[in-house]
Design an enzyme around this catalytic site. Sequence first.
Site, mmCIF file in Angstrom:
data_model
loop_
_atom_site.group_PDB
_atom_site.id
_atom_site.type_symbol
_atom_site.label_atom_id
_atom_site.label_comp_id
_atom_site.label_asym_id
_atom_site.label_seq_id
_atom_site.Cartn_x
_atom_site.Cartn_y
_atom_site.Cartn_z
ATOM 1 N N ARG A 147 0.859 -1.187 0.000
ATOM 2 C CA ARG A 147 0.000 0.000 0.000
ATOM 3 C C ARG A 147 0.897 1.239 0.000
ATOM 4 O O ARG A 147 1.790 1.368 0.842
ATOM 5 C CB ARG A 147 -0.884 -0.007 1.250
ATOM 6 N N TYR A 159 -2.966 11.609 5.067
ATOM 7 C CA TYR A 159 -3.288 10.395 5.822
ATOM 8 C C TYR A 159 -2.221 9.315 5.576
ATOM 9 O O TYR A 159 -1.745 9.146 4.455
ATOM 10 C CB TYR A 159 -4.674 9.849 5.405
ATOM 11 N N ASP A 210 -4.984 3.941 -0.180
ATOM 12 C CA ASP A 210 -6.148 4.249 0.664
ATOM 13 C C ASP A 210 -6.444 5.746 0.563
ATOM 14 O O ASP A 210 -5.653 6.569 1.023
ATOM 15 C CB ASP A 210 -5.820 3.869 2.119
ATOM 16 N N HIS A 212 -8.875 7.058 2.032
ATOM 17 C CA HIS A 212 -9.375 7.362 3.376
ATOM 18 C C HIS A 212 -10.577 8.308 3.374
ATOM 19 O O HIS A 212 -10.598 9.320 4.089
ATOM 20 C CB HIS A 212 -8.253 7.886 4.275
ATOM 21 N N GLU A 236 -8.760 2.115 -2.113
ATOM 22 C CA GLU A 236 -9.582 1.906 -0.918
ATOM 23 C C GLU A 236 -10.315 3.181 -0.517
ATOM 24 O O GLU A 236 -9.736 4.276 -0.576
ATOM 25 C CB GLU A 236 -8.654 1.465 0.212
ATOM 26 N N GLU A 262 -14.115 -0.536 6.003
ATOM 27 C CA GLU A 262 -13.482 -0.763 7.306
ATOM 28 C C GLU A 262 -14.257 -0.109 8.448
ATOM 29 O O GLU A 262 -14.060 -0.473 9.603
ATOM 30 C CB GLU A 262 -12.021 -0.314 7.308
ATOM 31 N N ARG A 283 -13.878 -4.714 3.230
ATOM 32 C CA ARG A 283 -12.865 -4.390 4.235
ATOM 33 C C ARG A 283 -13.324 -4.641 5.662
ATOM 34 O O ARG A 283 -12.523 -4.596 6.592
ATOM 35 C CB ARG A 283 -12.522 -2.891 4.113
ATOM 36 N N GLU A 339 -4.782 -7.138 5.145
ATOM 37 C CA GLU A 339 -3.868 -6.045 5.525
ATOM 38 C C GLU A 339 -2.993 -6.511 6.683
ATOM 39 O O GLU A 339 -3.484 -7.104 7.639
ATOM 40 C CB GLU A 339 -4.681 -4.811 5.947
ATOM 41 N N TRP A 402 -12.131 12.481 8.213
ATOM 42 C CA TRP A 402 -10.699 12.228 8.462
ATOM 43 C C TRP A 402 -10.259 11.006 7.691
ATOM 44 O O TRP A 402 -10.879 10.035 7.580
ATOM 45 C CB TRP A 402 -10.401 12.017 9.951
HETATM 46 C C1 GCO Z 1 -6.308 1.183 7.136
HETATM 47 C C2 GCO Z 1 -7.048 2.176 7.944
HETATM 48 C C3 GCO Z 1 -6.441 2.623 9.220
HETATM 49 C C4 GCO Z 1 -7.469 3.409 10.015
HETATM 50 C C5 GCO Z 1 -7.308 3.144 11.470
HETATM 51 C C6 GCO Z 1 -8.318 3.880 12.297
HETATM 52 O O1 GCO Z 1 -6.641 1.060 5.973
HETATM 53 O O2 GCO Z 1 -5.466 0.503 7.705
HETATM 54 O O3 GCO Z 1 -7.588 3.185 7.162
HETATM 55 O O4 GCO Z 1 -5.235 3.294 9.112
HETATM 56 O O5 GCO Z 1 -7.385 4.760 9.751
HETATM 57 O O6 GCO Z 1 -7.385 1.776 11.683
HETATM 58 O O7 GCO Z 1 -8.315 3.431 13.599
HETATM 59 MG MG MG Z 2 -8.246 2.236 5.346
#
Ligand code: GCO
Ligand code: MG
Length: 402
Positions: A147, A159, A210, A212, A236, A262, A283, A339, A402
Amino acid sequence: MKITEAKVILSCPGRNFVTLKIMTDEGIYGLGDATLNGMEKAVVAYLENYCIPALIGKDPCRIEDIWHYFYRGVYWLRGSVSLTAISAIDMALWDIKGKSLNTPLYNLLGGKSRDRILVYCHANGKDAEETIDKVGEKISKGFRAVRVQSGVPGIEDAYGVPKDDRPYEPAAKGLAHEETWDTTKYLNFLPLLFRKVRDVYGENVHLLHDAHHRCTPVEGARLAKELEPFHLFWLEDPVTGELQESLRLIRHHSTTPIAIGEVYNTIFDHTTLITEQLIDYIRMPLVHGGGITHMLKVAAMASVYHINTGFHGATDLSPVNLAAALHFNTAINNFGIQEYMPHQDIVHEVFSINYRYDDGFMFVDDSPGIGVDIDEKKAAEYPYEMASLPVNRKTDGTIFYW
Ligand code: GCO
Ligand code: MG
């Protein structure tokens, strides 16, 4: 068999983890992960005040019935806090079942479908140059899938990029700190970054990214389209996906595979995404997605639509979740990738583990149940420390995802 006692272990070996331990009259106990990053004590309170008293006296073999007791039986359906609590209960019950039958969890889920679990790692740098070096380091450690996250010129807090030399960890002590974000700069930078990474390393490595949750649907569509020439394994969370229909726009404009979920916690967060084939990877992890019982159903539904799993596996998910995920990944047919963000060594003072990484893949051993144990005395040496995830604002001060 009867459940005689259950307790919650809240510990901070480098970061906070919530672990549920369920004990039985036959001396067998099971563990479940109940960690919800930055909201740990909310799950602890729900487990201690409501779930544990209701568990005492129940037969731990009745996993399906107990799952529905805490999901359907509780009038207030869904939500991260309650589903994380249910996940922990569910994992602990499967752990007990495996131990009582003296067989590893994957055997209870249908047995081995594969011998090794493909994982992806994180490569992150403060700028394109450092990120490209980091990708090379990961490839040299055998990772087949990487990643790629990078600092973006003109954005202070991209991020996934650590501020110092320590491994990336988004939660920081105390209340949430604020970060700032500029989507235009990010969208202009990212295709250039991936072009460079492909130029240096060629096509023989899977690349992931990601976003995010930081794009609108049309921005996500642009990003997915512009990344298309670099053949990502997945993009992602291009959007939050609260509005499942928003993924249609992305899908209609690009063949870049999409992973999402996620922050989801039930199958109902995915139904449009799955039945309209708007995504490629799920996820939602066991720890937030209702445990093994619920995720078996999600994975089965996804398999009909050619969608694979790609479970969240950041360091804020405990070794109990990771081991359970590895069993799950071993057993189901439509596994995609896992992951893998290695925990710091201090975490393994508290949790003894039964899995290992070797040359791009992970392996879980044959110990009964999930196979992870917790040293409660050690756990007590690392008391809970309040920590929060950041809050994000656009450059003009508007609150953003975020
Ligand atoms: C990822 C995630 C994490 C989250 C985190 C929040 O893809 O691994 O986006 O980095 O931001 O788990 O608690
Ligand atoms: Mg993520």
